[in-house]
Design an enzyme around this catalytic site. Sequence first.
Site, PDB file in Angstrom:
ATOM      1  N   HIS A   3      -4.291  -2.402  -5.796  1.00  0.00           N
ATOM      2  CA  HIS A   3      -3.721  -1.023  -6.129  1.00  0.00           C
ATOM      3  C   HIS A   3      -4.888  -0.137  -6.540  1.00  0.00           C
ATOM      4  O   HIS A   3      -5.788  -0.527  -7.359  1.00  0.00           O
ATOM      5  CB  HIS A   3      -2.869  -1.171  -7.469  1.00  0.00           C
ATOM      6  CG  HIS A   3      -1.823  -2.235  -7.454  1.00  0.00           C
ATOM      7  ND1 HIS A   3      -0.690  -2.013  -6.370  1.00  0.00           N
ATOM      8  CD2 HIS A   3      -1.281  -3.385  -8.002  1.00  0.00           C
ATOM      9  CE1 HIS A   3       0.353  -2.931  -6.640  1.00  0.00           C
ATOM     10  NE2 HIS A   3      -0.344  -3.673  -7.337  1.00  0.00           N
ATOM     11  N   ASP A  51       0.890  -1.084   0.089  1.00  0.00           N
ATOM     12  CA  ASP A  51       0.006  -0.060   0.099  1.00  0.00           C
ATOM     13  C   ASP A  51       0.807   1.184   0.270  1.00  0.00           C
ATOM     14  O   ASP A  51       0.489   2.240   0.571  1.00  0.00           O
ATOM     15  CB  ASP A  51      -0.953   0.096   1.168  1.00  0.00           C
ATOM     16  CG  ASP A  51      -1.812  -1.037   1.234  1.00  0.00           C
ATOM     17  OD1 ASP A  51      -2.253  -1.745   0.395  1.00  0.00           O
ATOM     18  OD2 ASP A  51      -1.870  -1.835   2.450  1.00  0.00           O
TER      19      ASP A  51
HETATM   20  P1  GDP Z   1      -0.315   0.011  -3.618  1.00  0.00           P
HETATM   21  O1  GDP Z   1      -0.957  -1.334  -3.582  1.00  0.00           O
HETATM   22  O2  GDP Z   1       1.169   0.283  -3.288  1.00  0.00           O
HETATM   23  O3  GDP Z   1      -0.503   0.346  -5.156  1.00  0.00           O
HETATM   24  O4  GDP Z   1      -0.802   0.923  -2.904  1.00  0.00           O
HETATM   25  P2  GDP Z   1      -2.592   1.450  -2.842  1.00  0.00           P
HETATM   26  O5  GDP Z   1      -3.227   1.705  -4.092  1.00  0.00           O
HETATM   27  O6  GDP Z   1      -3.339   0.343  -1.799  1.00  0.00           O
HETATM   28  O7  GDP Z   1      -2.457   2.739  -1.712  1.00  0.00           O
HETATM   29  C1  GDP Z   1      -2.038   3.818  -1.988  1.00  0.00           C
HETATM   30  C2  GDP Z   1      -3.010   4.956  -1.697  1.00  0.00           C
HETATM   31  O8  GDP Z   1      -2.766   6.238  -1.769  1.00  0.00           O
HETATM   32  C3  GDP Z   1      -4.056   5.044  -2.980  1.00  0.00           C
HETATM   33  O9  GDP Z   1      -5.240   5.068  -2.623  1.00  0.00           O
HETATM   34  C4  GDP Z   1      -3.484   6.006  -4.036  1.00  0.00           C
HETATM   35  O10 GDP Z   1      -4.502   6.486  -4.792  1.00  0.00           O
HETATM   36  C5  GDP Z   1      -3.164   6.956  -2.941  1.00  0.00           C
HETATM   37  N1  GDP Z   1      -1.900   7.531  -3.283  1.00  0.00           N
HETATM   38  C6  GDP Z   1      -0.986   7.261  -4.031  1.00  0.00           C
HETATM   39  N2  GDP Z   1       0.051   8.382  -4.096  1.00  0.00           N
HETATM   40  C7  GDP Z   1      -0.501   9.320  -3.470  1.00  0.00           C
HETATM   41  C8  GDP Z   1      -0.306  10.482  -3.148  1.00  0.00           C
HETATM   42  O11 GDP Z   1       0.888  10.939  -3.343  1.00  0.00           O
HETATM   43  N3  GDP Z   1      -0.773  11.331  -2.230  1.00  0.00           N
HETATM   44  C9  GDP Z   1      -2.172  10.939  -1.694  1.00  0.00           C
HETATM   45  N4  GDP Z   1      -2.825  11.832  -1.009  1.00  0.00           N
HETATM   46  N5  GDP Z   1      -2.621   9.877  -2.159  1.00  0.00           N
HETATM   47  C10 GDP Z   1      -1.823   8.677  -2.857  1.00  0.00           C
END
Ligand code: GDP
Length: 427
Positions: A40, A12
């Site tokens: 994701h 995440d």
């Molecule tokens: P992954 O499994 O590594 O792809 O991560 P997730 O998607 O589960 O969690 C990351 C969350 O953070 C998602 O809801 C993204 O939309 C959000 N996100 C990613 N980068 C950023 C950022 O720079 N700022 C903010 N506020 N949210 C972000």
Amino acid sequence: MVTAIVGANWGDEGKGKITDMLAETSDIIIRFQGGANAGHTIINNYGKFALHTLPSGVFYDHTTSIIGNGVALDIPKLFNEIRDIESKGVPTPKILVSDRAQMVMPYHVLFDTYEEARLAGKSFGSTKSGIAPFYSDKYAKIGFQVSELFDDEEPLKEKIGRVIAQKNVLLEHLYHQPLLTVDGVYATLMEYKEMVAPYVCDVSAFLYEAIREGKNILLEGQLGSMKDPDHGIYPMVTSSSTLAGYGAIGAGIPPYEIKKIVTVVKAYSSAVGAGEFVSEIFGDEADELRRRGGDGGEFGATTGRPRRMGWFDCVATRYGCRIQGTTDVAFTVLDVLGYLDEIPVCVGYEIDGVVTKDFPVTTKLKKAKPVYEKLPGWKTEIRGITKYEDLPENCRNYIEFIEKEIGFPITMVSNGPGRHEIIYRNK
Ligand code: GDP
């Protein structure tokens, strides 16, 4: 060139966003491990999506999305995910599925659920997607490859009979659940065959040519270093390797072709499921960070479970980056911290009265207490900023402090969930 995008922590970290962003200039995006147990989250011009099986490059029409042989392939979930994105207006993606990928069988999901129930309070916090039973069977050599769907009826039924004889003993005597039949499992597999047939391909041969042609290829990892079965917080880990190195195996490419390893690191910590988490925070402090985190709160993309929250952990992240073989760090979700007067950062672990910066094995990790240093916050919104120099001084100090502690270059800073909310740093 092949680039891996992987996580340094518990998952995440925002790998989906970074993959979606880098996919803009890539030709091929591959999932090489894991299954539909993690998600994701991606926000782009088509809307907001939680992908569980498809690579995060499916939103472009110039990319090929690949499910590599290392993935735990849940065919109905893949099929539904393709339908779902098409129904939201995304052009039909070009998808290839490795003929050597193994399938999550319907009984894997059942076994996952029954076992978690049996373990009750001692459970692993599984998402019950069948991943652990799947990989157990793969390495016990009783799994089913996609290619077997295209075999003759007789050998397939014979194998199903052999495999379910063992499963039925557990179903009957350990879990007291209904038994499996050869015809039932065979009929399900024939449904799977129909769903997957249009996508099946010899992926490693395809990638061999693609590499020779100089295509830009992304390997998209799931979860992060802490969840790796060898190098993570065993046994509270996932069942397939989350490391970039495994990309070579799970996609079927030469290891030396992975030239760049982008390790995604979140500006604070979160974790789903049980396991050691030294810099974990609780109560109101955790609730506030959870509520403000990510792009609408830190809740599991697969389960909706509230994620466990914590401050940034330099010890775990330095180790997490090292074990990935990091060439670049993408530092994400920094914008979320703008509400804090000061920000604690875990810079060491105290174990039996001794402070260490080296990430220990699980038995020692259990005893670790966080040693914090507090950095001043920047108390302002940083979304919309596109140049590193324009970030508030305290914000740059936070980034540079962490960069020094973890010892790997932060070349990208993500200050919002959107595809183009990124600040590049030349390092
Ligand atoms: P992954 O499994 O590594 O792809 O991560 P997730 O998607 O589960 O969690 C990351 C969350 O953070 C998602 O809801 C993204 O939309 C959000 N996100 C990613 N980068 C950023 C950022 O720079 N700022 C903010 N506020 N949210 C972000």
